[in-house]
Structures are given as structure tokens and as C-alpha cells.
Write a protein that holds these residues in place. Structure first.
Motif, short mmCIF file in Angstrom:
data_model
loop_
_atom_site.label_atom_id
_atom_site.label_comp_id
_atom_site.label_asym_id
_atom_site.label_seq_id
_atom_site.Cartn_x
_atom_site.Cartn_y
_atom_site.Cartn_z
N SER B 99 0.80 -1.22 0.00
CA SER B 99 0.00 0.00 0.00
C SER B 99 0.83 1.27 0.00
CB SER B 99 -0.93 0.02 1.22
OG SER B 99 -0.16 -0.01 2.41
N HIS B 100 2.06 1.19 0.44
CA HIS B 100 2.86 2.41 0.57
C HIS B 100 3.80 2.56 -0.61
CE1 HIS B 100 5.99 5.16 2.04
NE2 HIS B 100 5.00 5.69 2.73
N ARG B 101 3.72 3.71 -1.19
CA ARG B 101 4.66 4.06 -2.26
C ARG B 101 5.20 5.45 -1.97
NH1 ARG B 101 4.90 -0.35 -3.07
NH2 ARG B 101 4.47 -1.62 -4.88
N PHE B 102 6.50 5.60 -2.15
CA PHE B 102 7.13 6.90 -1.91
C PHE B 102 6.84 7.83 -3.08
CE2 PHE B 102 9.66 4.15 0.79
CZ PHE B 102 9.70 4.90 1.95
N ALA B 103 6.57 9.06 -2.74
CA ALA B 103 6.36 10.06 -3.78
C ALA B 103 7.69 10.37 -4.46
CB ALA B 103 5.75 11.32 -3.17
N ARG B 104 7.58 10.77 -5.72
CA ARG B 104 8.82 11.08 -6.45
C ARG B 104 9.55 12.26 -5.84
NH1 ARG B 104 9.87 9.31 -11.74
NH2 ARG B 104 10.85 11.31 -12.23
N GLY B 105 8.77 13.19 -5.34
CA GLY B 105 9.42 14.32 -4.68
C GLY B 105 10.23 13.89 -3.47
N ALA B 106 9.69 12.92 -2.74
CA ALA B 106 10.41 12.46 -1.56
C ALA B 106 11.66 11.68 -1.95
CB ALA B 106 9.48 11.60 -0.70
N THR B 107 11.55 10.88 -3.01
CA THR B 107 12.72 10.09 -3.41
C THR B 107 13.83 10.99 -3.96
OG1 THR B 107 11.68 9.75 -5.56
CG2 THR B 107 11.33 8.06 -3.90
N LEU B 108 13.42 11.96 -4.79
CA LEU B 108 14.44 12.87 -5.31
C LEU B 108 14.96 13.82 -4.23
CD1 LEU B 108 12.83 13.70 -8.75
CD2 LEU B 108 14.78 12.21 -8.29
N GLY B 109 14.12 14.07 -3.24
CA GLY B 109 14.59 14.89 -2.12
C GLY B 109 15.73 14.25 -1.37
N LEU B 110 15.80 12.91 -1.47
CA LEU B 110 16.94 12.24 -0.82
C LEU B 110 18.25 12.69 -1.45
CD1 LEU B 110 17.96 10.02 1.12
CD2 LEU B 110 17.68 8.41 -0.76
N PHE B 111 18.30 12.73 -2.78
CA PHE B 111 19.53 13.21 -3.44
C PHE B 111 19.72 14.70 -3.22
CE2 PHE B 111 19.07 9.25 -5.82
CZ PHE B 111 20.37 8.81 -5.83
N ASP B 112 18.63 15.43 -3.17
CA ASP B 112 18.76 16.87 -2.92
C ASP B 112 19.44 17.15 -1.58
OD1 ASP B 112 17.69 17.83 -5.29
OD2 ASP B 112 15.63 17.73 -4.56
N ARG B 113 19.04 16.39 -0.60
CA ARG B 113 19.64 16.61 0.72
C ARG B 113 21.09 16.13 0.77
NH1 ARG B 113 14.44 15.15 2.44
NH2 ARG B 113 15.06 12.98 2.65
N GLN B 114 21.33 14.98 0.14
CA GLN B 114 22.69 14.44 0.22
C GLN B 114 23.69 15.30 -0.55
OE1 GLN B 114 22.66 10.36 -0.97
NE2 GLN B 114 21.54 9.68 0.83
N LEU B 115 23.25 15.83 -1.65
CA LEU B 115 24.17 16.61 -2.48
C LEU B 115 24.05 18.11 -2.27
CD1 LEU B 115 23.81 14.61 -5.83
CD2 LEU B 115 25.53 14.35 -4.04
N GLY B 116 23.15 18.54 -1.40
CA GLY B 116 22.99 19.96 -1.14
C GLY B 116 22.48 20.73 -2.34
N LEU B 117 21.48 20.19 -3.00
CA LEU B 117 20.97 20.79 -4.24
C LEU B 117 19.79 21.72 -4.01
CD1 LEU B 117 21.16 17.64 -6.55
CD2 LEU B 117 22.83 19.47 -6.25
N ALA B 118 19.39 21.92 -2.78
CA ALA B 118 18.33 22.86 -2.46
C ALA B 118 17.07 22.56 -3.26
CB ALA B 118 18.79 24.30 -2.67
N ASN B 119 16.65 21.32 -3.22
CA ASN B 119 15.40 20.88 -3.84
C ASN B 119 15.37 21.11 -5.35
OD1 ASN B 119 14.39 22.27 -0.93
ND2 ASN B 119 13.77 20.16 -1.30
N ARG B 120 16.51 21.19 -5.98
CA ARG B 120 16.50 21.44 -7.42
C ARG B 120 15.93 20.24 -8.18
NH1 ARG B 120 21.04 24.78 -6.21
NH2 ARG B 120 20.96 26.77 -7.36
#
Lengths: 339, 565
Positions: B99-120
Motif C-alpha cells: 500500500s505504501h509508495r514513496f512520492a517522487r518528490g520524496a525520493t528525489l529529495g533524498l539526493f537533494d539533501r545528500q548533495l545539497g541541491l536545495a530541492n533542485r
């Protein structure tokens, strides 16, 4: 400086150009202000962000820290009309909004003519606003929100850019009237002016005690400021960032799903939707200043403290415990999960 | 930048974002699975008690249904609980995973946080799919091309999740609770086994079945009358229950029940909560009754008045037995070969009842004396008047010092004739068989020629409500009836009753212009007045020793008032 600015950005190149112009304009104004002001970079950035976001600023600090001089310098740097209102306990609303006076006509007659008050200007410095009575303070409400002034049967539409920069002294509270929540909520930012750093004192003394006073030139015009405001408003906000701003705003409301324990315990009244509006508008300006074309969580977090600190009413328990607005906002920023 | 180049870059950005979202989704799924497994297991542990309930319910239903097959072992129950818990946890995790699926925003937010991309990346992914793309949106998409390519060459770092077990108090308490439920379940299964083992031995696994069988075999309904009467009378007895004897000799009881068709088992069932004298009276003189009488010796000693009264009752019934009813006694001996000659439940057998009373009296006396059962066996081995006299003598000896209770019981025994104090229909039937008229026990006492004493008592007690009730055969009411047990009182809270009070207007109140009147002082009389007077009349030097001066002033004032009174 007076080049026409197309506020409508249709493609990416125009967006990049508008963003670059905005940053250039911002830097020019700041350079002029910093020619007078030494230090206080955060306060200057806050005031200029609010100016380009279309909001008003409440400056709070002890006397002698340059609050009035900052506003004076900014008005000179922007090159717009500037007026100053020194609020006193005996001031009346007509002293701010204007009143009808009897004037002589060239034909030898007399007529009643509306004399505009100092509120009818572009940059208004409301100095020591908390020394006026609430009746007089409320004269600013309509002007700050609707950008118009109603006196009698006459309504004046204020010209853009219109920005109220109010100052208040938090120490001398005798004979003062704390601003009501309705008025506090109309300020986009509440900036606390602190003492300068040690290395800034020497420059302050040199500039203020020397024989040559610094000269401030206008770095822009009122029209360009209005155009930059339109550019700022076109900065898109992703849905996840909107959600984050909403969560931050709701976190100030005691009993909400996102409120940390300190809010539920020590806050009596949380932020209104104006808080989220302030977060997004200021975040847009900060996004352009940070070289981005969309608002990010970092922009929201950067403006969260000045945008939310005055929208919360700490209850008696919190006041007795020494809880401050800054502590609560920092707790909220640590609690609310980023997208 | 030409349009085609920009288009190509945006196409490549879309593909990169898809791959990045897939990679980040895997990392997030693993982290979530780690967290959820701990959460699900913690909650499953807290719900272990619920998983143990089906087994308990199963064993309980088996017990209630009387199913004789052996129950499950404890480890089988434990295995079932663990199996339920495992299925529950697995189902929960599977449902959560499905039933649970991660939103694309949340998954890409993982790379945004790790690389310091400011939600780009997340912003560009959202703007790509947005209709009516503005200039700033397009600029934001272009701004994310280079960070996306940079993110493609980086590995998504695993998320550090909390690996601590957060077991709540309820979870910790659930483990011993589940163990307790398992023990209870196992005990229920073993209890069923014990009952199942008793079925073939006694022919009836429970007292209820024994009672039903007895009623069926008794054509006259006498058993029903006796058995229904005894709980009514003996439930009010203060004697200690005699459960020990019943529990100690289940097989002998069962055997006796099978052999005795006169409703003894029902009487014994009711007698489990009664005095030992009741048991000794109710038990036949055969060997089957020995363990019970012996085991209840201490209890008989505690219920001494009652026991002695019973003995007297039985001794008083002795003359009845000797009054020419030998024929009936011989019939009873013939019909009860297993030592049932003393069974007072045999229909229409007064002589036999007399023997029963003697036997019981002798047993009770022996139990009180703490002696063995040899004498009783000897007394039972013989048959005749001399033997009965000997036993009665024993009973009388044991009654010495019994006091008032003896005399009362003696009167009852005389009233009841041979029934040993029970005003049952057997006396009526006996009288009817002899004289053709029901004498309600009085004639039977007269028929013995030994209406010993207190004839008025005989009449009064035979005309009581119990007599009237026992005159009606109520065999059907006996089926399945258990001992009532000690009386319990339970206090219940009654809600307060609402009272309607009519308001009194101020105008209706009388005026307060008159005098209030003389206030009455509290009157102190007796030793308390003397004590107060002596306290205030004490010497001044003692009063000066008090620490606080204002207190002395007050006491002086009070002293005046007190003296004035």
C-alpha cells in the motif's frame, strides 16, 4: 537605472535576465545603505527583502542602534518619497491620515481642502510606533493592508511602492501601548536590531564623528522597485515547498498536528495564514538572491524566524518561564520534517 | 542555447530523474522496511495475548461441550500462538509494502539533501510535468540538469534509521500475560482429560449426570424431594463445607452413586458445602463411605453441636426402627447388598432408616473422638436391636457436653422420626403404607411408642413451610442444580435521585426586623464540664508557664463563659 523592466517572464532566458537584474539592483541598494550603516547585515537584508516582497517591517531594538538611520538610508538609496512619523501618546489618527483644512482660494474666498497626512508616501518611518495610542496605531491598518487611506468620505489610493518601516523600543515600556495582534500580523517581518559587532564599532565612529558625512545616492527608482516586486511574485513555488510552509505555519498553532510540545505548552495564539504568505513571498525574494528560480526549503527556513516570530502570542506560562519567540521558531524548524 | 538543445537536455533530465527516483526509492524502501519491521514486531508482541485467546477459547469450548478427547499440549498451543503472530506480522508488513509508495518528490529529495541541491531535482521533476510552464519554471528545469547528471554519478547513501527496539510497557506485559494464558489453556486441557478419565470409571463424569441417572432410576420421586430439601435447609448451616471428603474420594462417590439408586449422590453434592454431620448422616454404612467420614473428622469436630444433634436425631429414630418394621429392614438389606443397609433414602423403609441413623451417628461420634472406623464397622456388621443400642450409646456418649444444641437436635430427630431430622415425604409415605393416612411424621413418632419429649415442637416443626414444600415431588428441579454456595452480598451504587426544589422568592421571606433571640450555649455536663473548670481554675503559676500570652487571654474569656454555664 531607469530602464524599463518587463515584469512578464515568458521563457527561461527572460527569467534568468530578470533574476540577474534583481540581484544587481539589490546589490546596488545594499551598497548605498551600507555606506551609512555599518554591520547589521541581517537587518539590512531583512528590510530589503521585505521591500521587494511587498511587505512592511517592524524594527525592534534599543535606542541608538541605527534603526531610524537605516530607514533614512534605504529611502535615499531607493529614491522614493519618504516620510517620518514620530509617534507620541497625544497623536491622533488625523495626524497620520490627513484632515480637511480651510484654505484661502486665489479669488479671495476660502474652501475646505483635504490635507494628506504623512502616511501618503512610499517609505514611511513610523518611529516608536508603540508610543501612540491604539486609536492612532489603528490608523495604519488600512494603509498597510489595503494600501489606501480613508478620511471622511475621501479614500486615497497609496502609490507603489508603499512600505511602512516601524520601530519600537522594547525596554522603555512605561507609557507605551503594545501593538495589537491585528497590527503585528500585518508586518511581513519583525527584525530585532542588536548591538553591532566589535569590529564594526570603529567604522561607526569614523563615519559618524568625522568631518565628511557619507553621501547616499539613489540606486534605483520606485518604478523599478515595483517591477522587481512583480518579478519576485513570478518565482514559482513547488507543491512540496508550499506544503512545508503550511506545516511551518501550522506548527505555530497550539494543538495542531505539527505543533511541537513547546508550542502546545507555551503559545496561546498561533500564526494566521498571513504567516504562510509571508514565508512564501519572502522565500521567493531569497530564492532569487540565492541564484535559484524556484523556492526551496532553505529559503523558507531562512525567512522563518523574522516572518513567524511576531505572529505567536506566548501565554503567561511561557512568559514566566522565559520562553522567547526565537526559541519557539527554532524548535519548530527542528521539529517540522522537510520534504 | 537553441531550442533543440534545450529540449534534448530536458529529455535527458527526465530520464535521469526517473533513474534517480528509482534508486532513491529502493534506499528509502529498505530504510522503511527496517523501521516497519521493528514497529510491527513490537506491536505483534503487544498483541500476543490476543493470539493466545483462540486456543483458550478452543479448550474452553471443549470443556463445556464435554468432549473427552485429550487437549493440545502446551507447546502445541505456544506454536499456534507463534504461528498466529507470524502470520499477523507478515500480513501486516505485506499490506504495508503493497500500500505504501514513496512520492517522487520524496525520493528525489533524498539526493537533494545528500548533495545539497536545495530541492533542485524535486522541483525540476515537478515542473517538468506541470502544464503551462512559465519562464521561471523552465529556468528551474534547466537549472537542475547539471545537478541531475552529478547525482547520477553518486551513490545514494543509506539512511540511518533508529534501530532501537521501542517496546512499550504493554508489550513487555504481554509476554507474561501470554504465558499465563497458555498455562490456563493447558490447564483447561488437562482438566478435560481428568474429567474424561472419570467417565468410564463411575459411569457418569459429573454430579449432574449422576443425579439425572438417580432420578431416572427412582420411581417414587423420593430422591428428588430429599435432594431438593437438603440445599434449602443446609445452605443456611454455618458449618464448614466438606469439600475435602468429596475431593478425596471421587471414585468411591461415583461407585456409590452407581450402586445406590436412592439419590445419594445428589445429597452428597449438596453436602459438599455442609457440615460433616450431614455427610455422615447421609452416607451409607458401607465401606464406600469410610473415606469421607474419616476425612471429615476435623470438620465434624468443629461443627460439634450440629453433629451431636444429628446423632441424637438418629438415636431417637432408633426406637422407630425397633417398632416392628423389621420387614422393611430386611427388604433393604436385600436390595442393597453393597453395605447399603443404612440408607435412609430407601423408600418406605423406616427400619432401614433407623439403621442408617445409627450408623451415621456412630460415624460422627467416631469422627469427633478422632478414632478410627473399626467400631463403626463392627456396629455395621451386626444387625439387630442390641447393635443399635450400642451405637446409640456411642452416640449419646459423644453428645455429652453438647449443650443446648443437642436438645434441639434431639427434638428434631424425634419430630422427623427415622429420617434423621429431615421432614421429608418418606415419613408420609411410611405412614400411608401402614395406616393409610398421612400423619406428617407425628404419627410415626407415636408409632414408635417413644414420643420422647417436646411433642409441641414436633407439631410445630412438621407444619412448617419446608414440610409443605417437601410434600411436592420436584424431581425435575433437581437436574443440573448445584450447591448454592455461601451467600454473597454485593453492594451496588444507586444514582442519586433528583429532587425538585421550588425556588422561594425573596418577597415571600419574612422580615428580619425582630430580635434573633437568646443564643444557646453548648451545654457541657458531667466530667467534661469538670475538666474544663479545673483547667481554667488552676493556679496562676501554672498558667504563667504557658508560652503564648494571647492564648491565656482567650482562655480567660472562655473560662468566664464556661463558668457562667
Amino acid at each position: 537605472m531607469t530602464s524599463a523592466v518587463n515584469p512578464q517572464v515568458t521563457d527561461a532566458d527572460q527569467a534568468r535576465e530578470a533574476a540577474a537584474r534583481f540581484c544587481l539592483l539589490y546589490a546596488g541598494i545594499k551598497d548605498q545603505v551600507c555606506a551609512m550603516m555599518v554591520g547589521q547585515d541581517e537587518v539590512i537584508d531583512g528590510v530589503m527583502t521585505a521591500l521587494f516582497a511587498g511587505g512592511h517591517v517592524l524594527l525592534e531594538g534599543v535606542p541608538g542602534l541605527g534603526k531610524t538611520m537605516l530607514v533614512n538610508s534605504l529611502s535615499q538609496a531607493v529614491g522614493t518619497r519618504f516620510s517620518r512619523i514620530q509617534f507620541t501618546p497625544d497623536m491622533m489618527p488625523a495626524d497620520i491620515q490627513g484632515t480637511t483644512v480651510l484654505v484661502d482660494t486665489p479669488g479671495g474666498g476660502q474652501e475646505l481642502r483635504f490635507q494628506e497626512g504623512p502616511i501618503v508616501s512610499n517609505l514611511v518611518l513610523a518611529d516608536e510606533i508603540n508610543r501612540a495610542t491604539p486609536k492612532t496605531q489603528s490608523a495604519l491598518l488600512e494603509a498597510m493592508q489595503e494600501r489606501q487611506v480613508t478620511a471622511g468620505r475621501r479614500t486615497l489610493q497609496l502609490s507603489e511602492p508603499f512600505c511602512v518601516l516601524a520601530t519600537q523600543n522594547p525596554v522603555e515600556q512605561e507609557g507605551t501601548y503594545p501593538l495589537p495582534e491585528a497590527q503585528l500580523d500585518r508586518f511581513l517581518f519583525k527584525l530585532v536590531v542588536g548591538y553591532p559587532k566589535e569590529e564594526d564599532y570603529a567604522a561607526i565612529l569614523d563615519r559618524t564623528t568625522g568631518s565628511e558625512a557619507p553621501v547616499i545616492e539613489a540606486a534605483t527608482s520606485g518604478d523599478e522597485v515595483v517591477a522587481m516586486r512583480d518579478v519576485v511574485r513570478q518565482v514559482p513555488v513547488p507543491d512540496l515547498i508550499k506544503t512545508y510552509a503550511i506545516h511551518l505555519m501550522m506548527a505555530t498553532q497550539p494543538g495542531s498536528n505539527y505543533a511541537p510540545a513547546v508550542v502546545t505548552e507555551y503559545v496561546a495564539l498561533g500564526s494566521s495564514p498571513r504567516g504562510a504568505q509571508a514565508l512564501l513571498l519572502a522565500g521567493k525574494a531569497r530564492a532569487l538572491l540565492n541564484g535559484r528560480f524556484a523556492v526551496s526549503c532553505d529559503d523558507i527556513r531562512e525567512v522563518a524566524l523574522p516572518a513567524l516570530r511576531h505572529r505567536m502570542l506566548i501565554n503567561f506560562h511561557g512568559q514566566s518561564e522565559g520562553i522567547t519567540d526565537e526559541q519557539i521558531v527554532h524548535e519548530i524548524l527542528q521539529t517540522v520534517e522537510q520534504p | 542555447m537553441t531550442d533543440s538543445t534545450a529540449h534534448d537536455r530536458r529529455e535527458s533530465l527526465g530520464g535521469n530523474l526517473d533513474r534517480l527516483a528509482e534508486r532513491a526509492g529502493g534506499v528509502l524502501s529498505r530504510a522503511r522496511l527496517t523501521v516497519r519491521v521493528r514497529q510491527v514486531l513490537s506491536r505483534t508482541v503487544s498483541l500476543l495475548c490476543l493470539f493466545a485467546l483462540p486456543g483458550l477459547l478452543f479448550e474452553l469450548l471443549r470443556f463445556l461441550a464435554g468432549y473427552a478427547a485429550p487437549g493440545l499440549r502446551w507447546w502445541q498451543h505456544a506454536a499456534l500462538v507463534l504461528a498466529f503472530a507470524s502470520v499477523f506480522a507478515a500480513g501486516w508488513l505485506w499490506r504495508d509494502y503493497r500500500s505504501h509508495r514513496f512520492a517522487r518528490g520524496a525520493t528525489l529529495g533524498l539526493f537533494d539533501r545528500q548533495l545539497g541541491l536545495a530541492n533542485r531535482l524535486a522541483t525540476a521533476d515537478e515542473f517538468i510535468a506541470a502544464p503551462g510552464r512559465s519562464g521561471f519554471m523552465a529556468a528551474a528545469i534547466d537549472d537542475a540538469v547539471e545537478p541531475a547528471e552529478r547525482a547520477m554519478h553518486s551513490q545514494a547513501q543509506p539512511i540511518h534509521v533508529d534501530r532501537q527496539w521501542h517496546l512499550s510497557r504493554w508489550s513487555l506485559a504481554s509476554v507474561p500475560g501470554t504465558a499465563g494464558l497458555l498455562l490456563l489453556t493447558t490447564w483447561l486441557g488437562g482438566l478435560e482429560l481428568a474429567n474424561a478419565g472419570g467417565v468410564p470409571a463411575g459411569g457418569a463424569s459429573s454430579p449432574d449426570l449422576a443425579v439425572i441417572g438417580t432420578v431416572t432410576e427412582n420411581p417414587a420421586g423420593e430422591t428428588g424431594m430429599r435432594s431438593a430439601a437438603e440445599p434449602l435447609r443446609l445452605a443456611r448451616s454455618d458449618a464448614d463445607p466438606g469439600n475435602t471428603a468429596s475431593a478425596d474420594a471421587p471414585e468411591s462417590e461415583a461407585g456409590h452413586t452407581a450402586a445406590n439408586p436412592s439419590g445419594r449422590s445428589a445429597r452428597q453434592q449438596g453436602g459438599d458445602r455442609r457440615s460433616t454431620s450431614s455427610q455422615s448422616r447421609g452416607m451409607p454404612s458401607g465401606s464406600a463411605s469410610r473415606p469421607r467420614a474419616a476425612a471429615s473428622g476435623q470438620q465434624a469436630a468443629r461443627s460439634k453441636p450440629s453433629a451431636s444433634g444429628q446423632q441424637d436425631r438418629q438415636a431417637a429414630a432408633e426406637p422407630q426402627a425397633a417398632s416392628g418394621e423389621r420387614q422393611a429392614a430386611s427388604e433393604t438389606d436385600t436390595s442393597s447388598p453393597a453395605g447399603e443397609s443404612g440408607s435412609s433414602d430407601s423408600p418406605g423403609d423406616s427400619g432401614q432408616s433407623g439403621d442408617d441413623g445409627q450408623d451415621s451417628g456412630a460415624e460422627s461420634a467416631q469422627a469427633q473422638a478422632g478414632q478410627g472406623e473399626g467400631e463403626e464397622s463392627e456396629s455395621q456388621s451386626g444387625a439387630g436391636q442390641g447393635e443399635e443400642d450400642d451405637q446409640r450409646g456411642e452416640g449419646e456418649q459423644s453428645n455429652e457436653g453438647a449443650g443446648e444444641g443437642q436438645r434441639t437436635a434431639e427434638g428434631e430427630s424425634q419430630n422427623n422420626g427415622e429420617s434423621g431430622g429431615e421432614p421429608d415425604a418418606r415419613a408420609q409415605r411410611q405412614s400411608q403404607g401402614e395406616g393409610g393416612q398421612p400423619d406428617f411424621g407425628q404419627q410415626s413418632a407415636e408409632g414408635t411408642g417413644e414420643g420422647r419429649s417436646s411433642g409441641e415442637d414436633v407439631i410445630k416443626k412438621n407444619r412448617g413451610a419446608a414440610k409443605a414444600m417437601l410434600a411436592v415431588p420436584t424431581a425435575d428441579r433437581l437436574i443440573g442444580r448445584r450447591g448454592e454456595g455461601p451467600e454473597q452480598t454485593r453492594q451496588e451504587q444507586s444514582p442519586p435521585l433528583e429532587e425538585q426544589v421550588a425556588p422561594v422568592p425573596a418577597s415571600a421571606r419574612p422580615q428580619r426586623g425582630d430580635r434573633i433571640g437568646t443564643l444557646q450555649h453548648a451545654r457541657v455536663s458531667g466530667w467534661s464540664r469538670d475538666l474544663v473548670m479545673s483547667y481554667f481554675d488552676r493556679p496562676q503559676d501554672e498558667a504563667a508557664g504557658d508560652k503564648t500570652e494571647p492564648t491565656n487571654t482567650n482562655t480567660d474569656t472562655n473560662a468566664g463563659n464556661g463558668q457562667g454555664e
